[in-house]
Scaffold this motif. Sequence first.
Motif, PDB file in Angstrom:
ATOM      1  N   GLN A  19       0.815  -1.212   0.000  1.00 17.50           N
ATOM      2  CA  GLN A  19       0.000   0.000   0.000  1.00 17.50           C
ATOM      3  C   GLN A  19       0.849   1.262   0.000  1.00 17.50           C
ATOM      4  OE1 GLN A  19      -3.575   0.313  -0.347  1.00 17.50           O
ATOM      5  NE2 GLN A  19      -2.732  -1.565  -1.185  1.00 17.50           N
ATOM      6  N   SER A  20       1.986   1.220   0.679  1.00 21.09           N
ATOM      7  CA  SER A  20       2.883   2.380   0.679  1.00 21.09           C
ATOM      8  C   SER A  20       3.369   2.687  -0.735  1.00 21.09           C
ATOM      9  CB  SER A  20       4.073   2.129   1.605  1.00 21.09           C
ATOM     10  OG  SER A  20       3.661   1.979   2.950  1.00 21.09           O
ATOM     11  N   LEU A  21       3.768   1.650  -1.458  1.00 23.15           N
ATOM     12  CA  LEU A  21       4.230   1.859  -2.833  1.00 23.15           C
ATOM     13  C   LEU A  21       3.091   2.369  -3.713  1.00 23.15           C
ATOM     14  CD1 LEU A  21       6.461  -1.319  -3.291  1.00 23.15           C
ATOM     15  CD2 LEU A  21       7.234   1.043  -3.030  1.00 23.15           C
ATOM     16  N   ALA A  22       1.898   1.801  -3.533  1.00 21.09           N
ATOM     17  CA  ALA A  22       0.753   2.217  -4.354  1.00 21.09           C
ATOM     18  C   ALA A  22       0.395   3.675  -4.121  1.00 21.09           C
ATOM     19  CB  ALA A  22      -0.449   1.322  -4.071  1.00 21.09           C
ATOM     20  N   LEU A  81      -4.332  -4.134 -10.714  1.00 25.11           N
ATOM     21  CA  LEU A  81      -3.862  -4.402 -12.073  1.00 25.11           C
ATOM     22  C   LEU A  81      -4.554  -3.489 -13.088  1.00 25.11           C
ATOM     23  CD1 LEU A  81      -3.569  -8.308 -12.060  1.00 25.11           C
ATOM     24  CD2 LEU A  81      -1.748  -6.601 -11.805  1.00 25.11           C
ATOM     25  N   ALA A  82      -5.842  -3.224 -12.860  1.00 26.35           N
ATOM     26  CA  ALA A  82      -6.550  -2.300 -13.754  1.00 26.35           C
ATOM     27  C   ALA A  82      -5.951  -0.904 -13.669  1.00 26.35           C
ATOM     28  CB  ALA A  82      -8.037  -2.266 -13.394  1.00 26.35           C
ATOM     29  N   ALA A 176       4.089   0.946 -12.249  1.00 27.03           N
ATOM     30  CA  ALA A 176       4.939  -0.046 -11.592  1.00 27.03           C
ATOM     31  C   ALA A 176       4.569  -0.201 -10.114  1.00 27.03           C
ATOM     32  CB  ALA A 176       6.409   0.363 -11.738  1.00 27.03           C
ATOM     33  N   CYS A 177       4.208   0.897  -9.466  1.00 25.70           N
ATOM     34  CA  CYS A 177       3.837   0.845  -8.047  1.00 25.70           C
ATOM     35  C   CYS A 177       2.554   0.035  -7.833  1.00 25.70           C
ATOM     36  CB  CYS A 177       3.667   2.259  -7.504  1.00 25.70           C
ATOM     37  SG  CYS A 177       5.213   3.178  -7.344  1.00 25.70           S
ATOM     38  N   PHE A 178       1.592   0.170  -8.736  1.00 24.92           N
ATOM     39  CA  PHE A 178       0.350  -0.599  -8.603  1.00 24.92           C
ATOM     40  C   PHE A 178       0.593  -2.088  -8.820  1.00 24.92           C
ATOM     41  CE2 PHE A 178      -2.190   3.405  -9.488  1.00 24.92           C
ATOM     42  CZ  PHE A 178      -2.725   3.457  -8.210  1.00 24.92           C
ATOM     43  N   ALA A 180       3.338  -3.635  -7.980  1.00 24.63           N
ATOM     44  CA  ALA A 180       3.948  -4.079  -6.727  1.00 24.63           C
ATOM     45  C   ALA A 180       2.880  -4.289  -5.650  1.00 24.63           C
ATOM     46  CB  ALA A 180       4.978  -3.056  -6.259  1.00 24.63           C
ATOM     47  N   SER A 181       1.874  -3.416  -5.601  1.00 25.26           N
ATOM     48  CA  SER A 181       0.798  -3.577  -4.634  1.00 25.26           C
ATOM     49  C   SER A 181       0.008  -4.853  -4.899  1.00 25.26           C
ATOM     50  CB  SER A 181      -0.134  -2.358  -4.694  1.00 25.26           C
ATOM     51  OG  SER A 181      -1.254  -2.537  -3.851  1.00 25.26           O
ATOM     52  N   ALA A 182      -0.269  -5.153  -6.158  1.00 23.03           N
ATOM     53  CA  ALA A 182      -1.002  -6.380  -6.499  1.00 23.03           C
ATOM     54  C   ALA A 182      -0.232  -7.620  -6.059  1.00 23.03           C
ATOM     55  CB  ALA A 182      -1.272  -6.422  -8.002  1.00 23.03           C
ATOM     56  N   LEU A 183       1.083  -7.607  -6.219  1.00 19.05           N
ATOM     57  CA  LEU A 183       1.899  -8.741  -5.789  1.00 19.05           C
ATOM     58  C   LEU A 183       1.858  -8.907  -4.264  1.00 19.05           C
ATOM     59  CD1 LEU A 183       5.011  -8.275  -8.112  1.00 19.05           C
ATOM     60  CD2 LEU A 183       3.224 -10.022  -8.296  1.00 19.05           C
ATOM     61  N   ALA A 184       1.856  -7.781  -3.541  1.00 19.71           N
ATOM     62  CA  ALA A 184       1.792  -7.860  -2.078  1.00 19.71           C
ATOM     63  C   ALA A 184       0.464  -8.450  -1.629  1.00 19.71           C
ATOM     64  CB  ALA A 184       1.991  -6.469  -1.484  1.00 19.71           C
TER      65      ALA A 184
END
Length: 446
Positions: A19-22, A81-82, A176-178, A180-184
């Motif tokens: 969430q921080s990255l997003a 992802l969207a 790219a940040c979103f 990373a959030s999806a992977l988390a």
Amino acid sequence: MQILRPLAHGPIARLWLGQSLATIGEQLYRIAYAWLLAGMIGSGTGFALALECVAVLLVALAAGGFAARCSPRGSMIGADLARAALALLPIVATAGHRLSVPALLVPSVALVAMRPLFDPALQASLPCLARDRQILVGANALMDATARIGRLVGPSVAGVLAAVLPTVGLMGVTSACFVASALAVHSLDPRLAPTRADAGGTPWRALGQGWRAVRAQAGFWFFLCAGGVINGLWSVAMWLALPLALRQVPSHVAGRDGLALVSFVVAAYGAGNLLSNLVTGSRCVQRPVRWIFSGQAVIAIGFILLGALSGHVTSRPAFVALTAAAGLAGMGAPLSDIPMATLRQSLFARQDIASVFRLKMIFDWSGMLIANLLAPLALRYAGASTLIVACGTGIGLVPLIGVLAPRLRAASVAWSVSAPRPLPRSREAALPAVHALGHRPGPPSS
């Protein structure tokens, strides 16, 4: 510190990191979008922001039935992802030399419209991951801190990247940040089973569930209405009037690219957010309503000062004073938001939380819609700086009305807490849990 305790739990720590990255990426996008759009259509940006509000409201109204058939994990991953794909569309348009208002507006509106899918699922997931009220307070503070970190780090990064990247290039970092959030969120699969957050399969039945849950809590309606007013005035002041006001700053103060000036002011707001979050998240909030009203008053004072100073930034010392006012305004939000989130998750059963939060979003974004539709008209008769002062004054009236409301004063005593206790896991368990919170009539306690 209490705010750091949830980080000892791996699932909460991974969710917080994602969430921080997003939120950092989202801030990069918002700054680039607001700057590009203000340069293209000026005060008409208010109508663009109003269109975003319409999209969020439509999705929020329709999302309840969809949420009933999806797990929180699936909703969050799909939304992330969207958003990652949508953030790339303005870059594609720029590469084809077709960047225009529609090319900015359409993906941005769609990106914001993903929030009614992601945010309620996140709110419903936190009580599943937290074991008791103390950990839930810390988890709420951590998730609240992600927005504060985003407002601090995102604008700072934007100011640096503006020197080496075109403005639209910031949106690629957002994508790219979103991802990373999806992977988390994906890593939390075993922890986030479906919670039947919404009853029934239709949007209206899902909203009705939230409506009935709120009706059972006397006084809570005030906070839904107050959220609409405050969020509407805040969005106009922060994302419309402030960029317009700072565009008038002389170049010897703003530098070659005024975007960096906006970024530093928003970063100061984020710094105040983060500092206040660390303090609030480490306290045992026994009287949440007092904290909520105090935070709203601080926001009001900060924006009044911000508006008064934004029209007189003719030197570097004046700019320092402007950033200090932004920091003060930022300190108020966590004082209000963290106690409100914990109160909401404690009063309502787990399966009602997403519905209640979605109802909150409808009130918030309705307020933003109305405010952004009226803002261009207001700018015809008043300057951007004056509009910021007016927004701050309007925000200040909300806690004043709340303090004077007898029914809300009684509810604030009933909602006071003094010790950690288990959270309600089902609607059947909610009533005893609410009584444990002190939800009963009676004289004020010391």
